[in-house]
Design an enzyme around this catalytic site. Structure first.
Site, PDB file in Angstrom:
ATOM      1  N   VAL A  24       0.846  -1.208   0.000  1.00  0.00           N
ATOM      2  CA  VAL A  24       0.000   0.000   0.000  1.00  0.00           C
ATOM      3  C   VAL A  24       0.878   1.253   0.000  1.00  0.00           C
ATOM      4  CG1 VAL A  24      -1.687   1.326   1.341  1.00  0.00           C
ATOM      5  CG2 VAL A  24      -1.943  -1.162   1.118  1.00  0.00           C
ATOM      6  N   ARG A  72      -9.800 -20.001   1.845  1.00  0.00           N
ATOM      7  CA  ARG A  72      -9.472 -20.974   0.804  1.00  0.00           C
ATOM      8  C   ARG A  72     -10.723 -21.007  -0.066  1.00  0.00           C
ATOM      9  NH1 ARG A  72      -4.883 -23.123   2.891  1.00  0.00           N
ATOM     10  NH2 ARG A  72      -4.757 -23.505   5.128  1.00  0.00           N
ATOM     11  N   CYS A  73     -10.622 -20.427  -1.242  1.00  0.00           N
ATOM     12  CA  CYS A  73     -11.829 -20.113  -2.016  1.00  0.00           C
ATOM     13  C   CYS A  73     -12.121 -21.152  -3.107  1.00  0.00           C
ATOM     14  CB  CYS A  73     -11.665 -18.719  -2.631  1.00  0.00           C
ATOM     15  SG  CYS A  73     -13.118 -18.177  -3.514  1.00  0.00           S
ATOM     16  N   ASP A 128       4.596 -23.106   5.865  1.00  0.00           N
ATOM     17  CA  ASP A 128       5.110 -24.435   5.480  1.00  0.00           C
ATOM     18  C   ASP A 128       6.495 -24.405   4.825  1.00  0.00           C
ATOM     19  OD1 ASP A 128       2.641 -25.342   6.366  1.00  0.00           O
ATOM     20  OD2 ASP A 128       1.754 -25.307   4.369  1.00  0.00           O
ATOM     21  N   LYS A 155       9.812 -29.755  26.960  1.00  0.00           N
ATOM     22  CA  LYS A 155      11.037 -30.405  27.452  1.00  0.00           C
ATOM     23  C   LYS A 155      11.150 -30.263  28.969  1.00  0.00           C
ATOM     24  CE  LYS A 155      15.334 -31.061  25.028  1.00  0.00           C
ATOM     25  NZ  LYS A 155      16.406 -30.487  24.257  1.00  0.00           N
ATOM     26  N   ARG A 163       9.677 -38.214  30.922  1.00  0.00           N
ATOM     27  CA  ARG A 163       8.746 -38.713  29.911  1.00  0.00           C
ATOM     28  C   ARG A 163       9.254 -38.470  28.491  1.00  0.00           C
ATOM     29  NH1 ARG A 163       3.222 -36.007  32.299  1.00  0.00           N
ATOM     30  NH2 ARG A 163       2.593 -37.761  33.603  1.00  0.00           N
ATOM     31  N   ARG A 172       1.980 -29.362   6.103  1.00  0.00           N
ATOM     32  CA  ARG A 172       1.383 -30.032   4.948  1.00  0.00           C
ATOM     33  C   ARG A 172       2.249 -31.217   4.499  1.00  0.00           C
ATOM     34  NH1 ARG A 172      -3.055 -27.877   2.448  1.00  0.00           N
ATOM     35  NH2 ARG A 172      -3.025 -25.753   3.191  1.00  0.00           N
TER      36      ARG A 172
END
Ligand code: F6P
Length: 319
Positions: A24, A72-73, A128, A155, A163, A172
């Site tokens: 812009v 997500r179109c 991603d 941790k 554990r 993805r």
């Protein structure tokens, strides 16, 4: 060119606002009218379009998410949807577009450009880091810092209770987030789609470490390689640690962008507007060897990004 539009599409990523701000402000400074398109390609189809100025993007650099919102179109996958989008551009007099988003958004931009001739510059924004030809996408650095912080916290409790934690991260089909966060936290292993894993061998190694007196165990699983639950089921009775799972989920997409992401987004946003002014038709801004350059978007989407597997060896060697 006198009028351009900017939209964010697909999964949001931290730094998208810094890119919008740059588009812009650089556009306005260079005499352009800049329209913000809301909710990605869906807003383009519906005409959810408004003019932005210097003031409309004040104070957004540090904000996570995207002020333009995103989607997500599905409709943009249809020729009819894209035609509606092209009509909206004509209605608002928009001659060029900046699309900030991931692989799906860039793919849509190529189809749209080919069908209607509208110049579209892509700006890779996704946590991603699965877009070819660019070292980094906007949002990756912030995401990694969030993941590292979360694993570090896990941790602490892992050590206190002696554990194992199986931590599932996003990405993805890419193991980038899992591998890099595993290296940065000294995790025992990363399970990623790019490298097949031998669960018996992994369990043996973890058991050996437990016997040697190790107090915790962190295994990072990329969502594309499997589910944390599944991994826990395969190894928990063999490794000598009580096991818990943690799925980090959408916290990986939120938060104020790091300085790296703000800078990357700003540089790419400016480069995208320059590209439109220079008459580029269908290119994507990329970061290569520290420089922001342009690559043909068709080339970007038709190349699969490769993970540097020497880093996988490094991860397994050092843990
Ligand atoms: O592409 C970004 C991403 O967060 C992926 O890592 C994840 O697989 C996907 O989006 C999740 O999408 P949604 O938010 O639509 O569930």
């Amino acid at each position: 060119m006198k009028t351009i539009g900017v939209l964010t599409s697909g999964g949001d990523s931290p730094g998208m606002n810094a890119a919008i701000r740059a588009v812009v402000r650089y556009g306005v400074r260079n005499g352009l009218k800049v329209f913000g398109i809301e909710r990605g390609y869906c807003g383009l189809i519906d005409g959810a379009i408004k003019e932005l100025n210097f003031a409309s993007v004040a104070g957004i650099m540090e904000k996570g998410g995207t002020i333009l919102r995103t989607s997500r179109c599905g409709e943009f996958f249809t020729r009819e949807g894209r035609e509606k989008a092209a009509n909206q551009l004509a209605k608002f007099g928009i001659e060029g577009l900046v699309v900030i988003g991931g692989e799906g958004s860039l793919t849509g931009s190529v189809t749209f450009h080919k069908e209607f001739g509208v110049p579209v510059i892509g700006v890779p924004g996704t946590i991603d880091n699965d877009i070819a030809h660019t070292d980094m996408c906007i949002g990756v650095d912030t995401c990694l810092n969030t993941v590292v912080d979360a694993i570090q916290k896990l941790k602490d409790t892992a050590t206190s209770h002696e554990r194992a934690f199986i931590v599932e991260v996003m990405g993805r089909e890419s193991g980038y987030i899992a591998l890099m966060s595993a290296i940065a936290t000294g995790a025992e292993a990363a399970i990623i789609p790019e490298v097949p894993i031998d669960f018996d061998q992994l369990a043996e190694r973890l058991l050996e470490e437990r016997k040697r007196g190790k107090l915790n165990c962190i295994v990072v699983v990329a969502e594309g390689a499997g589910k944390a639950e599944e991994v826990a089921r395969k190894i928990s009775n063999k490794i000598g640690y009580e096991t818990r799972i943690s799925i980090l989920g959408h916290i990986q997409r939120g938060g104020s962008p790091t300085a790296f992401d703000r800078l990357l987004a700003t540089r790419m946003g400016v480069r995208a507007v320059q590209a439109l002014l220079d008459g580029e038709k269908c290119a994507t801004t990329v970061l290569k060897s520290g420089q922001i350059t342009l690559i043909d978007t068709e080339e970007v989407i038709s190349t699969k990004k490769k993970l540097d597997l020497s880093l996988y060896e490094m991860c397994m060697t050092l843990s």
